[in-house]
Design a protein around this motif. Structure first.
Motif, PDB file in Angstrom:
ATOM      1  N   VAL A  45       7.676  14.716 -10.946  1.00 21.43           N
ATOM      2  CA  VAL A  45       7.055  14.739  -9.615  1.00 21.43           C
ATOM      3  C   VAL A  45       5.726  13.982  -9.619  1.00 21.43           C
ATOM      4  N   SER A  46       4.966  14.121 -10.688  1.00 21.55           N
ATOM      5  CA  SER A  46       3.683  13.419 -10.780  1.00 21.55           C
ATOM      6  C   SER A  46       3.885  11.910 -10.772  1.00 21.55           C
ATOM      7  N   VAL A  47       4.853  11.439 -11.559  1.00 21.51           N
ATOM      8  CA  VAL A  47       5.136   9.997 -11.594  1.00 21.51           C
ATOM      9  C   VAL A  47       5.591   9.515 -10.225  1.00 21.51           C
ATOM     10  N   TYR A  48       6.456  10.285  -9.584  1.00 21.76           N
ATOM     11  CA  TYR A  48       6.928   9.892  -8.249  1.00 21.76           C
ATOM     12  C   TYR A  48       5.772   9.805  -7.257  1.00 21.76           C
ATOM     13  N   LEU A  49       4.889  10.799  -7.268  1.00 19.78           N
ATOM     14  CA  LEU A  49       3.782  10.804  -6.309  1.00 19.78           C
ATOM     15  C   LEU A  49       2.864   9.601  -6.513  1.00 19.78           C
ATOM     16  N   VAL A  50       2.642   9.221  -7.757  1.00 17.98           N
ATOM     17  CA  VAL A  50       1.828   8.031  -8.026  1.00 17.98           C
ATOM     18  C   VAL A  50       2.525   6.778  -7.492  1.00 17.98           C
ATOM     19  N   LEU A  51       3.839   6.680  -7.719  1.00 16.77           N
ATOM     20  CA  LEU A  51       4.586   5.506  -7.239  1.00 16.77           C
ATOM     21  C   LEU A  51       4.714   5.483  -5.722  1.00 16.77           C
ATOM     22  N   SER A  52       4.593   6.639  -5.085  1.00 18.65           N
ATOM     23  CA  SER A  52       4.730   6.685  -3.622  1.00 18.65           C
ATOM     24  C   SER A  52       3.449   6.275  -2.899  1.00 18.65           C
ATOM     25  N   LEU A  53       2.331   6.196  -3.610  1.00 11.99           N
ATOM     26  CA  LEU A  53       1.070   5.843  -2.952  1.00 11.99           C
ATOM     27  C   LEU A  53       1.096   4.468  -2.286  1.00 11.99           C
ATOM     28  N   PRO A  54       1.669   3.416  -2.932  1.00 13.53           N
ATOM     29  CA  PRO A  54       1.738   2.116  -2.232  1.00 13.53           C
ATOM     30  C   PRO A  54       2.541   2.183  -0.937  1.00 13.53           C
ATOM     31  N   PHE A  55       3.620   2.972  -0.908  1.00 14.07           N
ATOM     32  CA  PHE A  55       4.406   3.106   0.324  1.00 14.07           C
ATOM     33  C   PHE A  55       3.601   3.811   1.405  1.00 14.07           C
ATOM     34  N   SER A  56       2.779   4.760   0.993  1.00 10.13           N
ATOM     35  CA  SER A  56       1.918   5.433   1.959  1.00 10.13           C
ATOM     36  C   SER A  56       0.882   4.467   2.529  1.00 10.13           C
ATOM     37  N   ILE A  57       0.383   3.567   1.691  1.00  4.54           N
ATOM     38  CA  ILE A  57      -0.573   2.554   2.165  1.00  4.54           C
ATOM     39  C   ILE A  57       0.093   1.605   3.150  1.00  4.54           C
ATOM     40  N   VAL A  58       1.363   1.257   2.887  1.00  2.00           N
ATOM     41  CA  VAL A  58       2.110   0.400   3.820  1.00  2.00           C
ATOM     42  C   VAL A  58       2.210   1.072   5.188  1.00  2.00           C
ATOM     43  N   CYS A  59       2.425   2.388   5.201  1.00  2.00           N
ATOM     44  CA  CYS A  59       2.495   3.112   6.470  1.00  2.00           C
ATOM     45  C   CYS A  59       1.160   3.110   7.204  1.00  2.00           C
ATOM     46  N   ILE A  60       0.056   3.004   6.457  1.00  2.00           N
ATOM     47  CA  ILE A  60      -1.259   2.910   7.108  1.00  2.00           C
ATOM     48  C   ILE A  60      -1.450   1.527   7.722  1.00  2.00           C
ATOM     49  N   VAL A  61      -1.090   0.497   6.954  1.00  2.00           N
ATOM     50  CA  VAL A  61      -1.267  -0.874   7.440  1.00  2.00           C
ATOM     51  C   VAL A  61      -0.303  -1.175   8.580  1.00  2.00           C
ATOM     52  N   ARG A  62       0.934  -0.685   8.455  1.00  2.77           N
ATOM     53  CA  ARG A  62       1.950  -0.921   9.480  1.00  2.77           C
ATOM     54  C   ARG A  62       2.437   0.424  10.000  1.00  2.77           C
ATOM     55  N   PRO A  63       1.712   1.006  10.941  1.00  3.34           N
ATOM     56  CA  PRO A  63       2.049   2.365  11.392  1.00  3.34           C
ATOM     57  C   PRO A  63       3.393   2.472  12.097  1.00  3.34           C
ATOM     58  N   TYR A  64       3.939   1.349  12.596  1.00  5.65           N
ATOM     59  CA  TYR A  64       5.223   1.395  13.296  1.00  5.65           C
ATOM     60  C   TYR A  64       6.412   1.163  12.370  1.00  5.65           C
ATOM     61  N   ALA A  65       6.164   0.927  11.089  1.00  3.81           N
ATOM     62  CA  ALA A  65       7.257   0.703  10.142  1.00  3.81           C
ATOM     63  C   ALA A  65       7.972   2.029   9.873  1.00  3.81           C
ATOM     64  N   THR A  66       9.286   2.038  10.078  1.00  7.31           N
ATOM     65  CA  THR A  66      10.065   3.266   9.894  1.00  7.31           C
ATOM     66  C   THR A  66      10.770   3.327   8.537  1.00  7.31           C
ATOM     67  N   ALA A  67      11.075   2.173   7.938  1.00  2.97           N
ATOM     68  CA  ALA A  67      11.808   2.167   6.665  1.00  2.97           C
ATOM     69  C   ALA A  67      11.030   2.863   5.546  1.00  2.97           C
ATOM     70  N   PRO A  68       9.745   2.523   5.302  1.00  2.00           N
ATOM     71  CA  PRO A  68       9.015   3.237   4.241  1.00  2.00           C
ATOM     72  C   PRO A  68       8.822   4.709   4.544  1.00  2.00           C
ATOM     73  N   ARG A  69       8.629   5.049   5.814  1.00  2.00           N
ATOM     74  CA  ARG A  69       8.460   6.454   6.178  1.00  2.00           C
ATOM     75  C   ARG A  69       9.744   7.238   5.920  1.00  2.00           C
ATOM     76  N   LEU A  70      10.890   6.642   6.250  1.00  3.83           N
ATOM     77  CA  LEU A  70      12.175   7.304   6.014  1.00  3.83           C
ATOM     78  C   LEU A  70      12.437   7.459   4.521  1.00  3.83           C
ATOM     79  N   LEU A  71      12.076   6.437   3.748  1.00  5.09           N
ATOM     80  CA  LEU A  71      12.251   6.505   2.292  1.00  5.09           C
ATOM     81  C   LEU A  71      11.395   7.619   1.690  1.00  5.09           C
ATOM     82  N   LEU A  72      10.158   7.714   2.140  1.00  5.55           N
ATOM     83  CA  LEU A  72       9.278   8.787   1.658  1.00  5.55           C
ATOM     84  C   LEU A  72       9.801  10.159   2.053  1.00  5.55           C
ATOM     85  N   LEU A  73      10.350  10.257   3.254  1.00  4.77           N
ATOM     86  CA  LEU A  73      10.878  11.542   3.704  1.00  4.77           C
ATOM     87  C   LEU A  73      12.009  12.023   2.801  1.00  4.77           C
ATOM     88  N   ILE A  74      12.914  11.114   2.439  1.00  2.00           N
ATOM     89  CA  ILE A  74      14.060  11.489   1.604  1.00  2.00           C
ATOM     90  C   ILE A  74      13.602  11.944   0.220  1.00  2.00           C
TER      91      ILE A  74
END
Length: 208
Positions: free
Chosen positions: A105-134
């Motif tokens: 879980v720790s490794v996953y959370l570290v790897l998920s940080l760039p996807f979270s940053i993408v959601c900040i830069v592109r708030p309307y992007a649904t693909a990274p948000r859906l991937l994080l949700l799963i």
């Protein structure tokens, strides 16, 4: 409307009326739509920023739980070096599973940080948000299962089970029990944060 008679012919002149309200309606609608989109974009960006902050907290909790469990070891001070009582996490399979699960879980959370940053830069992007949700859902389940399994062992270590003739060992291995209890609490905190992330991602996707 004006009527003009000349030479036996009647001419009717109709003046075109101007409706400011009708003429300005599209402008008002466009302005309202832009304001709504801007407000919606700010809301989604705020959710993404809060998501990133929560992930940092979950990383700290999961890493802390992994490190504490992995370094838990206590040897009773009495007896000789040839005959000692020692308690360490690797003696109990539930604790080994706990440490491996929280490390994943720790490794996953570290790897998920760039996807979270993408959601900040592109708030309307649904693909990274859906991937994080799963993956957040999967990791939340893994974290809570590992914490629950380890928590049951900690409960037995602290209270024992007279019906099964299991003795409580925390009176002898006090430091060991305190360490594993703290690790379990940290893992439950990480699981609760992941649960909140799942709910936030679901709300953000629903309102997209």
């Amino acid at each position: 409307m004006e009527s003009d008679k000349s030479g036996g012919e009647t001419t009717i002149r109709i003046q075109e009326g101007r409706s400011d309200s009708k003429g300005n309606a599209p402008v008002v609608a466009i302005a309202t739509s832009k304001a709504s989109q801007h407000s919606k974009g700010r809301w989604r960006k705020g959710i993404a920023i809060f998501d990133f902050i929560l992930r940092l907290g979950a990383v700290a909790a999961a890493l802390g739980a992994t490190a504490v469990m992995g370094t838990t070891d206590e040897t009773l001070p009495f007896f000789t070096q040839f005959f000692q009582f020692e308690a360490q996490y690797s003696d109990i399979e539930a604790f080994v599973f706990f440490m491996i699960a929280n490390a994943i879980v720790s490794v996953y959370l570290v790897l998920s940080l760039p996807f979270s940053i993408v959601c900040i830069v592109r708030p309307y992007a649904t693909a990274p948000r859906l991937l994080l949700l799963i993956f957040d859902t999967i990791m939340m389940a893994l974290t809570l299962v590992a914490a629950g399994a380890a928590g049951s062992i900690v409960y037995l270590a602290q209270n024992g089970n007279p019906n099964a003739n299991w003795q409580a060992i925390c009176q002898q291995f006090d430091n060991f029990c305190q360490s594993v209890s703290g690790a379990v609490v940290g893992s439950f905190i990480a699981g609760m944060i992941l649960m909140k992330l799942v709910i936030m991602s679901a709300i953000a996707l629903k309102r997209s």
